[in-house]
Design a protein around this motif. Sequence first.
Motif, PDB file in Angstrom:
ATOM      1  N   TYR A   4       0.837  -1.207   0.000  1.00  0.00           N
ATOM      2  CA  TYR A   4       0.000   0.000   0.000  1.00  0.00           C
ATOM      3  C   TYR A   4       0.870   1.254   0.000  1.00  0.00           C
ATOM      4  CZ  TYR A   4      -3.084   3.657   1.706  1.00  0.00           C
ATOM      5  OH  TYR A   4      -3.770   4.838   1.855  1.00  0.00           O
ATOM      6  N   THR A   5       1.901   1.248   0.824  1.00  0.00           N
ATOM      7  CA  THR A   5       2.795   2.405   0.912  1.00  0.00           C
ATOM      8  C   THR A   5       3.485   2.662  -0.423  1.00  0.00           C
ATOM      9  OG1 THR A   5       3.151   1.958   3.257  1.00  0.00           O
ATOM     10  CG2 THR A   5       4.750   3.376   2.170  1.00  0.00           C
ATOM     11  N   LEU A   6       3.964   1.606  -1.052  1.00  0.00           N
ATOM     12  CA  LEU A   6       4.628   1.770  -2.350  1.00  0.00           C
ATOM     13  C   LEU A   6       3.657   2.241  -3.428  1.00  0.00           C
ATOM     14  CD1 LEU A   6       6.991  -1.336  -2.362  1.00  0.00           C
ATOM     15  CD2 LEU A   6       7.607   1.068  -2.027  1.00  0.00           C
ATOM     16  N   MET A   7       2.433   1.747  -3.392  1.00  0.00           N
ATOM     17  CA  MET A   7       1.445   2.180  -4.360  1.00  0.00           C
ATOM     18  C   MET A   7       1.101   3.656  -4.146  1.00  0.00           C
ATOM     19  SD  MET A   7      -0.981  -1.188  -4.410  1.00  0.00           S
ATOM     20  CE  MET A   7      -2.081  -0.742  -5.728  1.00  0.00           C
ATOM     21  N   ARG A   8       1.001   4.053  -2.904  1.00  0.00           N
ATOM     22  CA  ARG A   8       0.700   5.455  -2.592  1.00  0.00           C
ATOM     23  C   ARG A   8       1.857   6.350  -3.023  1.00  0.00           C
ATOM     24  NH1 ARG A   8      -2.103   8.171   2.381  1.00  0.00           N
ATOM     25  NH2 ARG A   8      -2.300  10.190   1.394  1.00  0.00           N
ATOM     26  N   SER A  52      -5.359   8.731  -4.143  1.00  0.00           N
ATOM     27  CA  SER A  52      -5.009   7.529  -3.372  1.00  0.00           C
ATOM     28  C   SER A  52      -6.203   7.018  -2.591  1.00  0.00           C
ATOM     29  CB  SER A  52      -3.867   7.833  -2.408  1.00  0.00           C
ATOM     30  OG  SER A  52      -2.701   8.151  -3.099  1.00  0.00           O
ATOM     31  N   TRP A  53      -6.976   7.926  -2.034  1.00  0.00           N
ATOM     32  CA  TRP A  53      -8.139   7.544  -1.216  1.00  0.00           C
ATOM     33  C   TRP A  53      -9.124   6.725  -2.050  1.00  0.00           C
ATOM     34  CZ3 TRP A  53      -9.325   7.257   3.678  1.00  0.00           C
ATOM     35  CH2 TRP A  53     -10.646   7.119   4.055  1.00  0.00           C
ATOM     36  N   VAL A  54      -9.352   7.125  -3.284  1.00  0.00           N
ATOM     37  CA  VAL A  54     -10.312   6.439  -4.139  1.00  0.00           C
ATOM     38  C   VAL A  54      -9.700   5.202  -4.784  1.00  0.00           C
ATOM     39  CG1 VAL A  54     -11.702   6.680  -6.236  1.00  0.00           C
ATOM     40  CG2 VAL A  54     -11.614   8.551  -4.587  1.00  0.00           C
ATOM     41  N   VAL A  55      -8.526   5.343  -5.369  1.00  0.00           N
ATOM     42  CA  VAL A  55      -7.925   4.261  -6.153  1.00  0.00           C
ATOM     43  C   VAL A  55      -7.452   3.106  -5.274  1.00  0.00           C
ATOM     44  CG1 VAL A  55      -5.997   3.703  -7.688  1.00  0.00           C
ATOM     45  CG2 VAL A  55      -7.291   5.803  -8.026  1.00  0.00           C
ATOM     46  N   ASP A  61      -8.141  -1.538   2.591  1.00  0.00           N
ATOM     47  CA  ASP A  61      -8.970  -2.459   3.371  1.00  0.00           C
ATOM     48  C   ASP A  61      -8.228  -3.760   3.655  1.00  0.00           C
ATOM     49  OD1 ASP A  61     -10.990  -0.594   3.407  1.00  0.00           O
ATOM     50  OD2 ASP A  61     -12.138  -1.529   1.777  1.00  0.00           O
ATOM     51  N   ARG A  62      -7.503  -4.275   2.657  1.00  0.00           N
ATOM     52  CA  ARG A  62      -6.715  -5.497   2.875  1.00  0.00           C
ATOM     53  C   ARG A  62      -5.636  -5.275   3.927  1.00  0.00           C
ATOM     54  NH1 ARG A  62      -5.280  -6.145  -2.865  1.00  0.00           N
ATOM     55  NH2 ARG A  62      -7.351  -6.041  -3.728  1.00  0.00           N
ATOM     56  N   ALA A  63      -4.960  -4.156   3.857  1.00  0.00           N
ATOM     57  CA  ALA A  63      -3.922  -3.843   4.844  1.00  0.00           C
ATOM     58  C   ALA A  63      -4.529  -3.710   6.230  1.00  0.00           C
ATOM     59  CB  ALA A  63      -3.189  -2.568   4.459  1.00  0.00           C
ATOM     60  N   SER A  64      -5.692  -3.122   6.313  1.00  0.00           N
ATOM     61  CA  SER A  64      -6.372  -2.957   7.600  1.00  0.00           C
ATOM     62  C   SER A  64      -6.734  -4.315   8.209  1.00  0.00           C
ATOM     63  CB  SER A  64      -7.629  -2.119   7.408  1.00  0.00           C
ATOM     64  OG  SER A  64      -8.372  -2.054   8.595  1.00  0.00           O
ATOM     65  N   VAL A  65      -7.208  -5.221   7.392  1.00  0.00           N
ATOM     66  CA  VAL A  65      -7.549  -6.563   7.879  1.00  0.00           C
ATOM     67  C   VAL A  65      -6.300  -7.263   8.408  1.00  0.00           C
ATOM     68  CG1 VAL A  65      -8.284  -8.864   7.118  1.00  0.00           C
ATOM     69  CG2 VAL A  65      -9.607  -6.845   6.470  1.00  0.00           C
ATOM     70  N   ARG A  66      -5.183  -7.141   7.691  1.00  0.00           N
ATOM     71  CA  ARG A  66      -3.943  -7.784   8.148  1.00  0.00           C
ATOM     72  C   ARG A  66      -3.472  -7.186   9.478  1.00  0.00           C
ATOM     73  NH1 ARG A  66      -2.559  -7.807   2.462  1.00  0.00           N
ATOM     74  NH2 ARG A  66      -1.494  -5.809   2.742  1.00  0.00           N
ATOM     75  N   ILE A  67      -3.605  -5.882   9.628  1.00  0.00           N
ATOM     76  CA  ILE A  67      -3.187  -5.237  10.879  1.00  0.00           C
ATOM     77  C   ILE A  67      -4.069  -5.699  12.028  1.00  0.00           C
ATOM     78  CG2 ILE A  67      -3.094  -3.017  12.078  1.00  0.00           C
ATOM     79  CD1 ILE A  67      -2.167  -1.815   9.392  1.00  0.00           C
TER      80      ILE A  67
END
Length: 99
Positions: A4-8, A52-55, A61-67
Amino acid sequence: MLRYTLMRLGIFAGCFVVVWGAVYSGIFPRGFGDANFLWVLLLSMVLSAPISWVVLRKERDRASVRIVQKVDRVKANLEANRNQEDVADDAARAQGQTS
């Protein structure tokens, strides 16, 4: 989370290149004096945030589930350790009372 960080960061870099090109071609106004780089940087950040918020909604959400899963696992381990300490303490006290 790294993905997610790299994509952002990639979205920000793309916005930076587009804004830089737009400022130097005269589409967007230039900054005052030596503040032009800061102007381009700030404008890139402002543009990349909603993109970033939209795309990246699904990736976020996936990162949030992992956390959440990791936090739950750590809580379970702490509770298991706490229970082991309680059992050991109760056993030591029971042994001390019978002696």
